[in-house]
Design a protein around this motif. Structure first.
Motif, short mmCIF file in Angstrom:
data_model
loop_
_atom_site.label_atom_id
_atom_site.label_comp_id
_atom_site.label_asym_id
_atom_site.label_seq_id
_atom_site.Cartn_x
_atom_site.Cartn_y
_atom_site.Cartn_z
N SER A 249 0.82 -1.21 0.00
CA SER A 249 0.00 0.00 0.00
C SER A 249 0.86 1.26 0.00
O SER A 249 0.54 2.24 -0.69
CB SER A 249 -0.92 0.00 1.23
OG SER A 249 -1.78 -1.11 1.22
N THR B 148 2.12 3.34 -3.13
CA THR B 148 1.36 4.45 -3.71
C THR B 148 1.99 5.78 -3.31
O THR B 148 2.14 6.69 -4.13
CB THR B 148 -0.11 4.41 -3.24
OG1 THR B 148 -0.70 3.18 -3.66
CG2 THR B 148 -0.90 5.57 -3.83
N ASN C 66 -8.56 0.52 -6.46
CA ASN C 66 -7.75 -0.12 -5.43
C ASN C 66 -8.48 -1.20 -4.65
O ASN C 66 -7.84 -1.98 -3.94
CB ASN C 66 -7.21 0.94 -4.46
CG ASN C 66 -5.97 1.62 -5.01
OD1 ASN C 66 -5.82 1.75 -6.22
ND2 ASN C 66 -5.09 2.06 -4.14
N GLY D 278 -6.30 -4.35 -3.21
CA GLY D 278 -6.14 -4.66 -1.79
C GLY D 278 -6.70 -6.02 -1.45
O GLY D 278 -6.08 -6.81 -0.70
N ASN E 234 1.46 -0.03 -7.96
CA ASN E 234 1.03 1.14 -7.17
C ASN E 234 1.97 2.33 -7.36
O ASN E 234 1.55 3.48 -7.19
CB ASN E 234 0.98 0.78 -5.68
CG ASN E 234 -0.30 0.08 -5.30
OD1 ASN E 234 -1.28 0.11 -6.04
ND2 ASN E 234 -0.30 -0.57 -4.15
N ALA F 215 -3.87 4.92 -0.40
CA ALA F 215 -3.05 3.86 0.18
C ALA F 215 -3.76 3.22 1.37
O ALA F 215 -3.75 1.99 1.52
CB ALA F 215 -1.70 4.44 0.62
N GLU G 41 -6.52 0.84 0.27
CA GLU G 41 -6.00 -0.46 -0.20
C GLU G 41 -5.59 -1.33 0.96
O GLU G 41 -5.83 -2.55 0.96
CB GLU G 41 -4.82 -0.24 -1.15
CG GLU G 41 -4.30 -1.55 -1.72
CD GLU G 41 -3.35 -1.35 -2.87
OE1 GLU G 41 -2.34 -2.09 -2.92
OE2 GLU G 41 -3.59 -0.48 -3.71
N TRP G 42 -4.97 -0.74 1.97
CA TRP G 42 -4.58 -1.53 3.15
C TRP G 42 -5.81 -2.07 3.87
O TRP G 42 -5.83 -3.23 4.30
CB TRP G 42 -3.76 -0.67 4.10
CG TRP G 42 -3.17 -1.46 5.22
CD1 TRP G 42 -2.02 -2.21 5.19
CD2 TRP G 42 -3.70 -1.61 6.54
NE1 TRP G 42 -1.80 -2.81 6.42
CE2 TRP G 42 -2.81 -2.46 7.26
CE3 TRP G 42 -4.82 -1.11 7.19
CZ2 TRP G 42 -3.04 -2.81 8.58
CZ3 TRP G 42 -5.05 -1.46 8.53
CH2 TRP G 42 -4.15 -2.30 9.21
#
Length: 241
Positions: free
Chosen positions: A12, A15, A110, A114, A140, A169, A172-173
């Motif tokens: 992540s 990004t 995303n 993820g 990313n 970011a 996505e995490w």
């Protein structure tokens, strides 16, 4: 769990790594953008076809693979149709609205990325999980660069640009955590999740990245960038054994 947290966070954060150089730039040619997009597309295609989909098939059968791929593609289709968003190159709305729409667009992109990372790391196949996390992290970097470059060239402040990139970011995490939860708590869903993520990634490539990379008359360099991106990912597959 610690491995998951480390790999998901690194993937992540790529990004933000990609976003940093663009904070000090004011322009990049259409050719450069197209090459980056096509390279990203090649990485995602290879990650899907050499990582996610074969693993889903190994854990299940063709029926599960088909259902998962179609569900991934259909979900993104529904989201594209019913959630208002805009891509970086299409524009005639005012600046503040464009920023919001762009953020929504990248958040949509995303989600499968993820989820792919989380479900892959939960599958128990360490090599495959590492491969997918690496692939997503690699793509990313140019993605973060292009998004932040779009904002900077429209005179968005550095602080606000960094905040947008951080939000992408973080999303996505969060979806990686969701994918990991489903993969560990509901292990029967792992092959469906892998196929779902693969189908969603293929949808993003064909629907968004390839048309975007061919939109300014740079089809030949974009095509070679796509091939190099694919070879990069295949090389990683071979390296990880």
């Amino acid at each position: 769990m610690n491995t998951f947290l480390l790999l998901a966070a690194c993937s992540s954060l790529c990004t933000l790594i990609g976003a940093l150089p663009s904070l000090f730039l004011r322009d990049i040619s259409h050719r450069g953008k197209d090459v980056l997009l096509a390279y990203t597309a090649g990485i995602m295609v290879a990650a899907s076809t050499y990582g996610l989909l074969p693993s889903a098939l190994k854990l299940s059968n063709m029926y599960v693979l088909t259902v998962g791929i179609l569900l991934g593609a259909m979900l993104l289709t529904v989201m594209e149709l019913y959630i208002p968003h805009a891509d970086p190159s299409h524009s005639n709305t005012r600046s503040d609205e464009r920023h919001s729409l762009l953020l929504i667009a990248m958040l949509l992109h995303n989600l499968p990325e993820g989820f792919s990372t989380g479900i892959s790391l939960a599958s128990g196949d360490t090599d495959m999980g590492t491969l997918v996390a690496t692939a997503i992290g690699l793509q990313n970097i140019p993605e973060g660069f292009l998004v932040s470059l779009f904002l900077v060239t429209r005179r968005t402040g550095m602080g606000k640009t960094f905040l947008y990139s951080s939000a992408i970011a973080a999303t996505e995490w969060a979806t990686a955590c969701l994918g990991y939860y489903f993969g560990t708590e509901l292990r029967l869903l792992i092959p469906y999740g892998l196929a779902f993520a693969g189908g969603a990634m293929l949808y993003v490539v064909y629907k968004e990245l390839i048309p975007e990379s061919h939109g300014d008359g740079h089809e030949i360099p974009a095509t070679f960038a796509f091939i190099i991106g694919t070879l990069t990912m295949i090389g990683l597959v071979e390296w990880l054994g």
